[in-house]
Write a protein that holds these residues in place. Structure first.
Motif, short mmCIF file in Angstrom:
data_model
loop_
_atom_site.label_atom_id
_atom_site.label_comp_id
_atom_site.label_asym_id
_atom_site.label_seq_id
_atom_site.Cartn_x
_atom_site.Cartn_y
_atom_site.Cartn_z
N ALA A 1 0.98 -1.33 -0.04
CA ALA A 1 -0.05 0.21 -0.03
C ALA A 1 0.69 1.05 -0.06
O ALA A 1 0.44 2.34 -0.78
N PHE A 2 2.06 1.27 0.89
CA PHE A 2 2.86 2.37 0.88
C PHE A 2 3.31 2.70 -0.57
O PHE A 2 3.34 3.83 -1.00
N HIS A 3 3.69 1.58 -1.12
CA HIS A 3 4.58 2.10 -2.52
C HIS A 3 3.62 2.25 -3.67
O HIS A 3 4.02 2.95 -4.70
N THR A 4 2.35 2.18 -3.53
CA THR A 4 1.29 2.63 -4.45
C THR A 4 0.91 4.04 -4.03
O THR A 4 0.11 4.79 -4.91
N SER A 5 1.51 4.71 -3.06
CA SER A 5 1.14 6.01 -2.73
C SER A 5 2.34 7.06 -3.08
O SER A 5 2.30 8.13 -2.83
N LEU A 6 3.00 6.57 -4.24
CA LEU A 6 4.05 7.37 -4.76
C LEU A 6 3.47 8.74 -5.21
O LEU A 6 4.20 9.87 -4.91
N SER A 7 2.39 8.76 -5.60
CA SER A 7 2.22 10.01 -6.23
C SER A 7 1.69 11.12 -5.20
O SER A 7 1.62 12.43 -5.24
#
Length: 714
Positions: A549-555
Motif C-alpha cells: 500500500a505504501f509504494h502505491t502512494s508514490l503520487s
C-alpha cells in the motif's frame, strides 16, 4: 517571652516559605496554587517582619517594620478572600480583573499603613514590652481586614452548601477547621488584644502558631488529592505533638542557659539562638517521624506483606479467568470494598466487557474500544481516582465529563488500567470502602504496585494463551522472517542535502515491524516507520500489506495526510476493523525548500533537534492507530528545517524497555546521545545509539521490536 517570640516567628515563617516554593514547584501552572502562593507570601511577610522586630530591636526602624507588618496583614486577609473565589476548583472561573478589583481596597489601606502615620505613629520597646502608638485610622484598617475575613468565610460557606461534589466539601471542611480558627486566633492576639487591651505578650506567638496551622491546613487541602481519614489525622497529630514535646527540653535548656548567662551566652545575638532552635527542630523531626510512622502504619506493612504473598501465588498462573478472579477477590476482601469488578477486552464485540465482579453489581460497566476513556488510558498509563478527575484540570480537560459519568453511574472511585504489549487489555474498577473512609496515599501506592504485578502476570497469561493457539510459535516466526525479508529496504537512500541512518533490533527471532522510503522525484523523499503488535505470520503479513500500500502512494508522497489516510483504509479493509494494533509515522521532506511535512498514527512523536536553538521539538499530530476507524481525520503538521537539524523516529520500546535492574533507557538519555554527537553522520549516531542501548539492556530483551530512523540536513 522575647526568645520564644523569636523562635516561633522564625520557625513559622520558614515553614511558610517552604510551602510556597514546594507548591509552585509541584504545579506552577495550577491557578489555585498560584493564589495560594500569593496568600502565603503575605503570611510570610507578617511573621518575618515580627521576627525582625524582636531580633533587631536597636538596629532597625521598628515603626517602618511594624507598618510593613500591618500592610502584610491586610493583604493576607484580602488574599484569603481571593482564595475563596478560586478554591475549590469549579467549572466557573472568576476573571482576574474581578479579583484585582476586590483586592484594590486592601492595597490602598496597605499604602496608607506604610507611607503615612494615620495608623501607627511609633513602635518601640520599653524594657521587654513592645509598645505601639495608634491613631484613628487604625480602626478603619481593622474594619477592612476583618471585612475581608468575613467575606471569605461567607463565600466558603456558600460554596460548601451549593456544591454536590464530596471532595470539594471535604476540602472546605478542612479549610474551615484549620484556616478559620487560626486566622481568628491570629487576629485576636496580634490586633485586638494589643489595640484595645494593651496585651502584647502573645503579639508574635499567637500569629506564629496560627500561621503554621492556617498555612498548613490550606496547603494540605489544595495540594493533596486524598483527604485524611481519622487514623491519618491521629497519626499526624501525634507525630507533631511528640516532636513538639521532644524539642521542648532542648529549647527550654537553651533559653535557661541563655538567661543565666552560662559560658557568657548572653553575648550571643538572640537571633542566632533562634536559628539554633530551628535547626534542632528540623533534626529531631527527621529522626523521630520515621519511628512514629512505623508504629502507626503497622497495618500498612502487614497489608504489604499480604500482597507480596498474593503476588508470589499468582506468578505461576497462566489461566486468564483464574488470574482475574483471584485479583478481584484479593483486592475486594483486603480493602473491604462495596464493589469491585474487572473489564476485559472482547475482540468480537470490540469493547471492554465485564469479566468478573464482587459486591454490588455495576450498572453500565462496558466501554467501547474507541471511547474517550479508553483512548485516555492508552495515552496515559496511570491509575485514575475520582478525586484526580475533579482536581487535575490539565490531564482530564477533554474527558472529565465522560470519566465523572462513568464513575458515578457505576459507584466506583478508582480505575486501574492493565496493559498487554502497551495496549489496554483491561480495567480494574474499585468502589468505596464499607467504612466510607478514603483511600490513603500509601494504599494508592500499594494498588499501584499490585497493578504493575497484575500487568506482568496477565500479560504473561495472555501471551501463553496466544502461543497455545498458534501452537508452533517458533515456526511461525521463521515463516514471518521470510515474508518480512521482502518488506524492508535493503539500503538507505542517498539524496543531496540529506543523510540517513537506521537500525533494527527484533525482539526475538525475526522481526515484524516495517519501515521504508519512497522517492517521487529529485525534490523530496518520504519515510515511514511502523510498530506492529504481535508475533507470527499474521503480523508479518501486515508488514507485507503495508509495504504494498505504501509504494502505491508514490503520487501522494508529498502529502503525509493522504498517505496515512490510504494506509488506514487499506488496513481496515483487510482486517474489517478487528485487526492487531498498528501504529505508524510518515514524513516527507521537500529538500528544495527544506520543508518537513508529517502525520502520526499512534507512533511516538518525532524528536527534531534544532541546531539553531540547541534543543528538541516533539512533532506530533496525535492520530489513532491504523485500521480501527476508516473515517478518522488524521492531522498534518509542517515545519522548516535548517542545515544541521537532526530528526529521529523510534519505536516506543526503545525508551520503555527495562533492563535487569528495572531501569528504562528513557527519552532524555536518547536526546543526550543525539545532542552530544550532533556533529557526526546520522549513520554513526545510529550506531552509537544501538551500541549504548544493547550495553544498557545487557542480557534483557526489549519488550518488542525496535526501529530507529535518523536523518540529518546538510
Amino acid at each position: 517571652m522575647i526568645t520564644l517570640s523569636l523562635i516561633g516567628s522564625l520557625l513559622s515563617s520558614s515553614m511558610i516559605l517552604f510551602t510556597i516554593f514546594y507548591g509552585l514547584y509541584k504545579n506552577y501552572h495550577d491557578r489555585v496554587m498560584r493564589y495560594y502562593a500569593y496568600f502565603a507570601l503575605w503570611g510570610f511577610g507578617i511573621l518575618f517582619t515580627m521576627f525582625l522586630t524582636y531580633a533587631f530591636q536597636n538596629d532597625l526602624d521598628l515603626t517602618i517594620v511594624n507598618r510593613i507588618t500591618q500592610a502584610s496583614t491586610v493583604l493576607s486577609f484580602s488574599a484569603l478572600f481571593a482564595m475563596s473565589l478560586v478554591f475549590p476548583k469549579t467549572g466557573n472561573i472568576i476573571p482576574f480583573w474581578v479579583i484585582a478589583i476586590s483586592l484594590t481596597p486592601a492595597y490602598i489601606i496597605a499604602y496608607i499603613c506604610i507611607f503615612t502615620d494615620l495608623t501607627i505613629t511609633a513602635a518601640y520597646f520599653k524594657g521587654d514590652k513592645f509598645i505601639r502608638e495608634y491613631r484613628f485610622f487604625y480602626t478603619v484598617y481593622l474594619s477592612v481586614a476583618f471585612g475581608y475575613i468575613l467575606l471569605g468565610i461567607i463565600n466558603f460557606i456558600r460554596k460548601y452548601y451549593s456544591t454536590d461534589i464530596a471532595l470539594y466539601r471535604k476540602q472546605m471542611r478542612f479549610v474551615f477547621i484549620g484556616t478559620g480558627i487560626a486566622m481568628t486566633f491570629a487576629a485576636v492576639f496580634s490586633i485586638i488584644m494589643p489595640r484595645f487591651f494593651g496585651y502584647v505578650d502573645l503579639y508574635v506567638l499567637g500569629p506564629s502558631i496560627a500561621g503554621i496551622i492556617a498555612i498548613s491546613s490550606l496547603f494540605y487541602a489544595i495540594i493533596s488529592y486524598q483527604m485524611m481519614d481519622i487514623r491519618s489525622a491521629i497519626h499526624k497529630t501525634t507525630m507533631y505533638t511528640v516532636i513538639s514535646t521532644a524539642i521542648f527540653l532542648p529549647m527550654f535548656a537553651l533559653v535557661y542557659l541563655y538567661d543565666i548567662n552560662i559560658w557568657g551566652m548572653k553575648s550571643i545575638p538572640l537571633f542566632i539562638i533562634a536559628f539554633v532552635i530551628v535547626i534542632i527542630f528540623m533534626a529531631l523531626s527527621k529522626y523521630i517521624q520515621p519511628i512514629i510512622d512505623k508504629a502507626f502504619k503497622r497495618k500498612h506493612y502487614e497489608l504489604q506483606e499480604y500482597l507480596d504473598t498474593f503476588v508470589r501465588e499468582i506468578s505461576n498462573l497462566r489461566d486468564i479467568d483464574e488470574l482475574i478472579k483471584k485479583t478481584v477477590s484479593i483486592i475486594h476482601n483486603t480493602f473491604y470494598l462495596k464493589t469491585t469488578y474487572f473489564l476485559f477486552y472482547n475482540n468480537e464485540s470490540r469493547s471492554y466487557q465485564l469479566e468478573y465482579s464482587m459486591g454490588d453489581a455495576p450498572i453500565s460497566p462496558s466501554l467501547p474500544r474507541l471511547s474517550p476513556i479508553v483512548r485516555w488510558f492508552n495515552r496515559n498509563q496511570k491509575i485514575v481516582t475520582l478525586d484526580n478527575v475533579y482536581i487535575d484540570e490539565v490531564s482530564f480537560a477533554e474527558v472529565r465529563d465522560e470519566f465523572i459519568q462513568y464513575f458515578t453511574t457505576n459507584n466506583i472511585v478508582i480505575m486501574i488500567p492493565i496493559y498487554h504489549r502497551r495496549v489496554l487489555a483491561g480495567i480494574l474498577c474499585l468502589g468505596e470502602k464499607d467504612t466510607l473512609a478514603a483511600y490513603k496515599p500509601d494504599e494508592i501506592e500499594l494498588l499501584s504496585f499490585l497493578s504493575n504485578e497484575t500487568n506482568i502476570n496477565l500479560s504473561h497469561a495472555i501471551t501463553y494463551q496466544e502461543a497455545k493457539k498458534e501452537q508452533m510459535v517458533q515456526r511461525t516466526i521463521t515463516v514471518s522472517s521470510e515474508l518480512l525479508a521482502k518488506a524492508v529496504p535493503k539500503a538507505l537512500p542517498n539524496i543531496t542535502g540529506l543523510k540517513f541512518g537506521a537500525f533494527y533490533i527484533p525482539r526475538q527471532g525475526g522481526g515484524i515491524d516495517y519501515f521504508d522510503f519512497i522517492r517521487p522525484g529529485m525534490q523530496g523523499i518520504g519515510t515511514i516507520a511502523t510498530d506492529i503488535a504481535g508475533i507470527g505470520m499474521q503480523s508479518a503479513l501486515y508488514s507485507v500489506i503495508m509495504r504494498s500500500a505504501f509504494h502505491t502512494s508514490l503520487s501522494d508522497a508529498h502529502s503525509s495526510y493522504s498517505v496515512i489516510q490510504k494506509l488506514n483504509r487499506v488496513i481496515h479493509n483487510y482486517s474489517q476493523g478487528k485487526g492487531i494494533l498498528i501504529t505508524a509515522y510518515y514524513y516527507y521532506i521537500d529538500v528544495r525548500n527544506m520543508r518537513l511535512i508529517y502525520t502520526n498514527a499512534g507512533f511516538p512523536p518525532m524528536e527534531l533537534y534544532r541546531v539553531e536553538k540547541s534543543d528538541f521539538s516533539s512533532l506530533d499530530t496525535e492520530g489513532i492507530p491504523l485500521g480501527y476507524d476508516p473515517t478518522f481525520n488524521y492531522g498534518m503538521g509542517r515545519t522548516n528545517i535548517l542545515r544541521g537539524d537532526i530528526g529521529i523516529l523510534y519505536s516506543k520500546a526503545l525508551i520503555t524497555s527495562k533492563n535487569s535492574r528495572g531501569e528504562q533507557f528513557t527519552l532524555d538519555h536518547l536526546r543526550t546521545i543525539i545532542k552530544e554527537n550532533r556533529m557526526k553522520m546520522p549513520s554513526d549516531i545510529a550506531t552509537i545509539i544501538q551500541d549504548e542501548f544493547k550495553a544498557f539492556m545487557g542480557i534483557s530483551s526489549p519488550e518488542s521490536d525496535i526501529v530507529v530512523i535518523i536523518f540529518k540536513a546538510y
